[in-house]
Design an enzyme around this catalytic site. Structure first.
Site, short mmCIF file in Angstrom:
data_model
loop_
_atom_site.label_atom_id
_atom_site.label_comp_id
_atom_site.label_asym_id
_atom_site.label_seq_id
_atom_site.Cartn_x
_atom_site.Cartn_y
_atom_site.Cartn_z
N ASN A 88 0.83 -1.21 0.00
CA ASN A 88 0.00 0.00 0.00
C ASN A 88 0.86 1.26 0.00
O ASN A 88 0.53 2.26 -0.63
CB ASN A 88 -0.91 0.00 1.22
CG ASN A 88 -1.69 1.29 1.36
OD1 ASN A 88 -2.56 1.58 0.56
ND2 ASN A 88 -1.35 2.08 2.37
N ASP B 298 1.66 6.73 -0.24
CA ASP B 298 0.95 5.67 -0.95
C ASP B 298 1.48 5.49 -2.37
O ASP B 298 1.84 6.46 -3.05
CB ASP B 298 -0.55 6.00 -1.04
CG ASP B 298 -1.28 5.68 0.24
OD1 ASP B 298 -0.65 5.75 1.31
OD2 ASP B 298 -2.47 5.34 0.17
N ASP C 13 -0.65 -6.94 3.41
CA ASP C 13 -1.08 -5.87 4.29
C ASP C 13 -2.04 -4.92 3.57
O ASP C 13 -1.87 -4.61 2.39
CB ASP C 13 0.15 -5.09 4.76
CG ASP C 13 -0.17 -4.04 5.79
OD1 ASP C 13 -0.66 -4.41 6.87
OD2 ASP C 13 0.06 -2.85 5.52
N HIS D 299 -6.89 -1.48 0.74
CA HIS D 299 -6.54 -0.06 0.71
C HIS D 299 -5.48 0.30 -0.31
O HIS D 299 -5.00 1.44 -0.32
CB HIS D 299 -6.10 0.41 2.10
CG HIS D 299 -7.20 0.44 3.10
ND1 HIS D 299 -8.34 1.20 2.94
CD2 HIS D 299 -7.36 -0.19 4.30
CE1 HIS D 299 -9.14 1.02 3.98
NE2 HIS D 299 -8.56 0.19 4.81
N GLU E 65 -5.30 -8.96 4.36
CA GLU E 65 -5.91 -8.21 5.45
C GLU E 65 -7.05 -7.38 4.88
O GLU E 65 -6.83 -6.35 4.25
CB GLU E 65 -4.87 -7.29 6.10
CG GLU E 65 -5.46 -6.50 7.27
CD GLU E 65 -4.57 -5.36 7.74
OE1 GLU E 65 -4.68 -4.99 8.92
OE2 GLU E 65 -3.78 -4.85 6.93
#
Length: 506
Positions: free
Chosen positions: A108, A174, A204, A208, A248
């Site tokens: 991410n 990001d 992870d 997102h 996740e």
């Protein structure tokens, strides 16, 4: 749809936060050699140890932080954890014992000190600058500069005035997954570690990579994430057909289920809270059963070959034994539930000891703002050899491994019996969950089935004995809280004691 690799359903995985598990050189920091030295504790390959079949390592890459989720170099091992040779030895030794190694990958974001980010800020007009959400990136033209995530602003500025997106923190810029270079680099990183022998990855922030701050209005960020993960899985499978990806996806069952289109598994968030609520009488057994049935149904509608990943807690939560179930009898029953559900259970290091400390106690190594420091403390070996430095000032309220190993009634001994029991049962290892009529609000019951093999689990969370359902008459059963592991036969008046769980062989 292609099914998940078989190894993913073979047994229990163990989640190791590397700097706090085992220190092999006396500097106070857990390291890779420390883990290698303790593999026999996890599984010696000969029937000894906990019996786990896989380990998930927290990020091992160089990073300015102790948690290593802001990566500086995806192709190296943090010097405080050891060398690449240490990692290769760990993988080899784990493989000898039948233990698969999952590596934590953080795609991410990177560290604000990552060379690629520093280059992008210095050369904002270069093609490589598009790997990040920098001001001027054509992909960022539609993004809301006032967006917040968990009350924190998402946009930040470097000292030179370059604006960039970092939804978690200003020190974690990001990556832009619309950029072909970003996707190509992530595949290259995966290929590097697969060639080192890892069996797969824990991914992870899987939901997102495209956050709600990184898509234009009217576009689903979930759809964009799933598109990428599907592409990534296909690539990883081309290098290692049994590569296993667990993501996740911290959300409700219907959202988690969507990600089975791109991942093999996702963690069963909120299960630990539901188990605690059931044990404390806040969640009636029939409602608990209905919630589980809904979660499995959501997953099955996306991919009938899905693999759930149940767990009680992890590094981003207060310890289960400290926050939700501080009583060892409750902890045994919580383990009896989550370790007999379907999928690939994950045990957080120290959970098998019920590791916890007094709420008023502190650990000098905590950063003042680190609310999760209590969940990331030294594994309590009970002796200085291997013990890491991050400990509570007054010690743990739970017993150490050294003490629990000699106590047949300890929580560790319970895990030591239960995990091999699961491994020996095809119904528990490979089976699917099905509802079984709950005798009352305090008795949680379900059936696990694989082919012709079937078992029924009964968990009595009440303060009174309960009779076995009449339809189980004549069946053999094992009281999981009986350390003698004596098999009995269910008869009309046979009862299950308070705070006891049983497996009935059907």
């Amino acid at each position: 749809m292609e099914s998940a690799p078989e190894f993913s359903k073979r047994g229990v995985f163990y989640h190791i936060f590397v700097p706090f598990f085992c220190d092999s050189n006396g500097d106070g920091i857990g390291n890779l050699k420390g883990i290698t030295n303790k593999l026999d504790y996890l599984n010696d390959g000969k029937g000894g140890g906990l019996g786990v079949k896989g380990i998930w390592l927290s990020p091992i890459h160089p990073s300015p932080s102790y948690h290593k989720y802001d990566v500086l170099d995806y192709y190296s091992v943090a010097s405080e954890y050891g060398t690449m040779e240490d990692f290769e030895e760990l993988v080899r030794e784990a493989e000898k014992r039948g233990i698969a190694v999952l590596l934590d990958l953080v795609f991410n974001c990177t560290s604000e000190r990552h060379p690629a980010f520093l280059y992008a800020c210095a050369h904002p007009d270069s093609p490589k600058a598009r790997m990040f959400w920098l001001e001027g990136n054509p992909d960022a033209r539609f993004l809301n500069r006032d967006a917040v995530w968990n009350t924190l602003p998402s946009w930040h500025k470097t000292e030179n005035g370059v604006s960039y997106l970092g939804i978690y923190s200003s020190v974690m810029p990001d990556l832009d997954f619309n950029c072909p270079e970003t996707r190509a680099e992530c595949k290259k990183i995966a290929a590097f570690w697969l060639k080192k022998g890892v069996a797969g990855f824990r991914l992870d922030s899987a939901m997102h990579l495209y956050s709600t701050s990184e898509v234009e209005d009217g576009v689903s960020h979930h759809a964009k994430n799933i598109e990428w993960w599907s592409e990534f899985r296909d690539y990883c499978r081309s290098l290692r057909p049994d590569c296993y990806l667990v993501g996740e996806v911290w959300d409700t069952p219907d959202i988690r289920a969507l990600y089975y289109r791109g991942l093999d598994s996702s963690f069963h968030f909120y299960l630990g809270n539901e188990i605690a609520d059931f044990l404390h009488g806040k969640l009636p057994a029939p409602l608990f059963s209905a919630r589980l049935e809904n979660a499995y149904l959501c997953a099955r509608l996306t991919d009938e070959n899905y693999t759930d990943s149940p767990f009680l807690g992890n590094h981003d939560m207060p310890r289960f034994a400290e926050e939700l179930c501080p009583d060892d009898d409750e902890l045994k029953q919580a383990a009896a539930i989550f370790l007999t559900l379907e999928g690939t259970p994950f045990v957080y290091y120290g959970e098998e000891l019920g590791m916890r400390a007094d709420k008023s106690d502190t650990c000098p190594a905590y950063l003042p703002a680190d609310a999760l420091g209590r969940a990331r403390t030294a594994f309590d070996w009970g002796e200085e050899s291997g013990m890491c430095a991050q400990r509570f000032t007054r010690g743990y309220r739970s017993e150490s491994l050294l003490k629990q190993k000699t106590d047949k009634k300890s929580l560790y001994s319970f895990y030591r019996r239960l995990i091999p029991l699961r491994n020996a049962s095809r119904a528990l290892t490979f089976g699917r969950w099905n509802p079984f009529p709950c005798p009352d609000d305090h008795v949680f019951a379900y059936r696990m089935s694989c082919g012709a093999e079937s078992v029924v689990l009964l968990h009595n969370a009440s303060s009174s004995p309960v009779r076995f359902p009449a339809e189980l008459d004549g069946k053999d059963y094992l009281d999981l809280m009986d350390e003698t592991q004596t098999i009995n036969t269910v008869k009309n008046k046979r009862t299950l004691q308070p705070r006891h769980s049983a497996i009935v062989y059907c």
